[in-house]
Design a protein around this motif. Sequence first.
Motif, mmCIF file in Angstrom:
data_model
loop_
_atom_site.group_PDB
_atom_site.id
_atom_site.type_symbol
_atom_site.label_atom_id
_atom_site.label_comp_id
_atom_site.label_asym_id
_atom_site.label_seq_id
_atom_site.Cartn_x
_atom_site.Cartn_y
_atom_site.Cartn_z
ATOM 1 N N GLY A 304 65.039 71.129 38.910
ATOM 2 C CA GLY A 304 65.863 72.161 39.535
ATOM 3 C C GLY A 304 67.127 71.619 40.158
ATOM 4 O O GLY A 304 67.685 72.234 41.078
ATOM 5 N N LEU A 305 67.606 70.490 39.653
ATOM 6 C CA LEU A 305 68.804 69.856 40.218
ATOM 7 C C LEU A 305 70.047 70.363 39.509
ATOM 8 O O LEU A 305 70.144 70.294 38.272
ATOM 9 C CB LEU A 305 68.706 68.337 40.080
ATOM 10 N N ASP A 306 71.009 70.847 40.283
ATOM 11 C CA ASP A 306 72.293 71.306 39.762
ATOM 12 C C ASP A 306 73.314 71.047 40.868
ATOM 13 O O ASP A 306 73.449 71.844 41.803
ATOM 14 C CB ASP A 306 72.225 72.789 39.394
ATOM 15 N N VAL A 307 74.026 69.919 40.784
ATOM 16 C CA VAL A 307 74.854 69.475 41.904
ATOM 17 C C VAL A 307 76.220 69.012 41.437
ATOM 18 O O VAL A 307 76.428 68.675 40.262
ATOM 19 C CB VAL A 307 74.170 68.313 42.679
ATOM 20 N N GLU A 308 77.134 68.990 42.385
ATOM 21 C CA GLU A 308 78.425 68.326 42.219
ATOM 22 C C GLU A 308 78.406 67.044 43.025
ATOM 23 O O GLU A 308 78.032 67.056 44.210
ATOM 24 C CB GLU A 308 79.565 69.224 42.681
ATOM 25 N N VAL A 309 78.788 65.958 42.393
ATOM 26 C CA VAL A 309 78.818 64.642 43.015
ATOM 27 C C VAL A 309 80.282 64.221 43.106
ATOM 28 O O VAL A 309 80.971 64.138 42.084
ATOM 29 C CB VAL A 309 78.001 63.622 42.206
ATOM 30 N N SER A 310 80.765 63.943 44.327
ATOM 31 C CA SER A 310 82.185 63.669 44.546
ATOM 32 C C SER A 310 82.376 62.337 45.259
ATOM 33 O O SER A 310 81.671 62.029 46.227
ATOM 34 C CB SER A 310 82.816 64.777 45.397
ATOM 35 N N ALA A 311 83.348 61.570 44.794
ATOM 36 C CA ALA A 311 83.671 60.303 45.429
ATOM 37 C C ALA A 311 84.226 60.524 46.826
ATOM 38 O O ALA A 311 85.093 61.385 47.024
ATOM 39 C CB ALA A 311 84.679 59.532 44.588
ATOM 40 N N GLY A 333 75.273 71.404 46.327
ATOM 41 C CA GLY A 333 74.763 72.302 45.298
ATOM 42 C C GLY A 333 73.310 72.628 45.577
ATOM 43 O O GLY A 333 72.932 72.925 46.721
ATOM 44 N N SER A 334 72.468 72.558 44.544
ATOM 45 C CA SER A 334 71.045 72.829 44.743
ATOM 46 C C SER A 334 70.410 71.836 45.708
ATOM 47 O O SER A 334 69.405 72.142 46.354
ATOM 48 C CB SER A 334 70.317 72.779 43.405
ATOM 49 N N HIS A 335 70.972 70.636 45.795
ATOM 50 C CA HIS A 335 70.545 69.595 46.731
ATOM 51 C C HIS A 335 71.788 69.057 47.427
ATOM 52 O O HIS A 335 72.886 69.050 46.855
ATOM 53 C CB HIS A 335 69.836 68.447 46.005
ATOM 54 N N THR A 336 71.619 68.589 48.651
ATOM 55 C CA THR A 336 72.719 67.957 49.374
ATOM 56 C C THR A 336 72.301 66.548 49.765
ATOM 57 O O THR A 336 71.116 66.245 49.911
ATOM 58 C CB THR A 336 73.088 68.748 50.636
ATOM 59 N N GLY A 337 73.299 65.681 49.936
ATOM 60 C CA GLY A 337 72.980 64.321 50.331
ATOM 61 C C GLY A 337 74.144 63.382 50.102
ATOM 62 O O GLY A 337 75.313 63.802 49.992
ATOM 63 N N ARG A 338 73.823 62.096 50.024
ATOM 64 C CA ARG A 338 74.811 61.048 49.815
ATOM 65 C C ARG A 338 74.263 60.058 48.804
ATOM 66 O O ARG A 338 73.075 60.057 48.487
ATOM 67 C CB ARG A 338 75.148 60.323 51.122
#
Length: 346
Positions: A304-311, A333-338
């Motif tokens: 169920g992961l659907d995320v944007e990953v940004s530098a 997105g569906s998950h937040t973090g670093r």
Amino acid sequence: MNARVWLVVLILLQPIASWAQGYAGLGGSADGFDVPKRDYQFEFPRDHGPHPTYRIEWWYLTANLTGEDGRDYGIQWTLFRSALKPSEADGWQSPQLWMGHAAVTTPETHYFAERLSRGGIGQAGVAADPFEAWIDEWYMRGPDLNTVSLSASGAEFAYDLDLTAQGPLVFHGDAGYSVKSADGQASYYYSQPFFEVEGVLNLPDGDVAVTGHGWLDREWSSQPLASDQTGWDWFSLSFDDGDKLMAFRLRGGRGDFTAATWISPDGTTTPLPNGSASFTPLNTTRVAGRDVPTEWHVTLPDRGLDVEVSAMTPDAWMATQFEYWEGPVTVKGSHTGRGYLEMTGY
């Protein structure tokens, strides 16, 4: 620079020059070297140390940190081993070569430094018990790999950090046998993604006390890529709910090869094979004369992961002997973090 100094430089850089083929020569022939096989029985602390009969190996630590000033930071500490032949010897007869990379990334700036060494002369190496990895005055050391101190410095930065593991080692692929191509090239690959970190960054504007989380990757092989693969996009993501993800895309002439490991808060792992994850660049940044993807859409439907990953800092370029992008990222997105992102071959 006199002829003798040039000779030393050429000796030191010989494997780095060969690494330029198939990014870092990792798709070159493994003739004479051991190659990974399934059902390897990992043994610790032995396997925290070097494996000189394999051609390439690394101890690779990244950390996402928050300063007492409320700002986010990232650090990298990496020691690479490359062998000219599959053996070990004392003194200048050693065929092992060592390279260290260290970096600090702030929201505005990316600082980095590099060290090179010939093996066998005490300038660089790794010992398993007690654990110590070093090159010059840079080190990662402790009674074992659960509790280590970390130190490195460059012209404009330094750091001294303490790391304590709060979870188990995790093994990628098939119990640590990580396949990298449709042809079956592979590496041995495990991680310690549960480090808690505290310490001090020394930066041009002053010292900053920091805390955060670190991720150590251990990998060794002799031919981990296929001959047509030119680089990779590698993600280590820690989500706010406690789950973690290691995922990579290897780019090649016959298409992408992907793999991922879902890591639960207790260290339980779920390996996800080629095609399970998708990686789509959303935006690029002009860095060091090339266009580098610094925003990504990453999906993993099985979780169920659907995320944007940004530098965090788009120009986090490592202008080292072989160049690559490495820096901290944020996830929404569906998950937040670093997490951290490494990109090679651009």
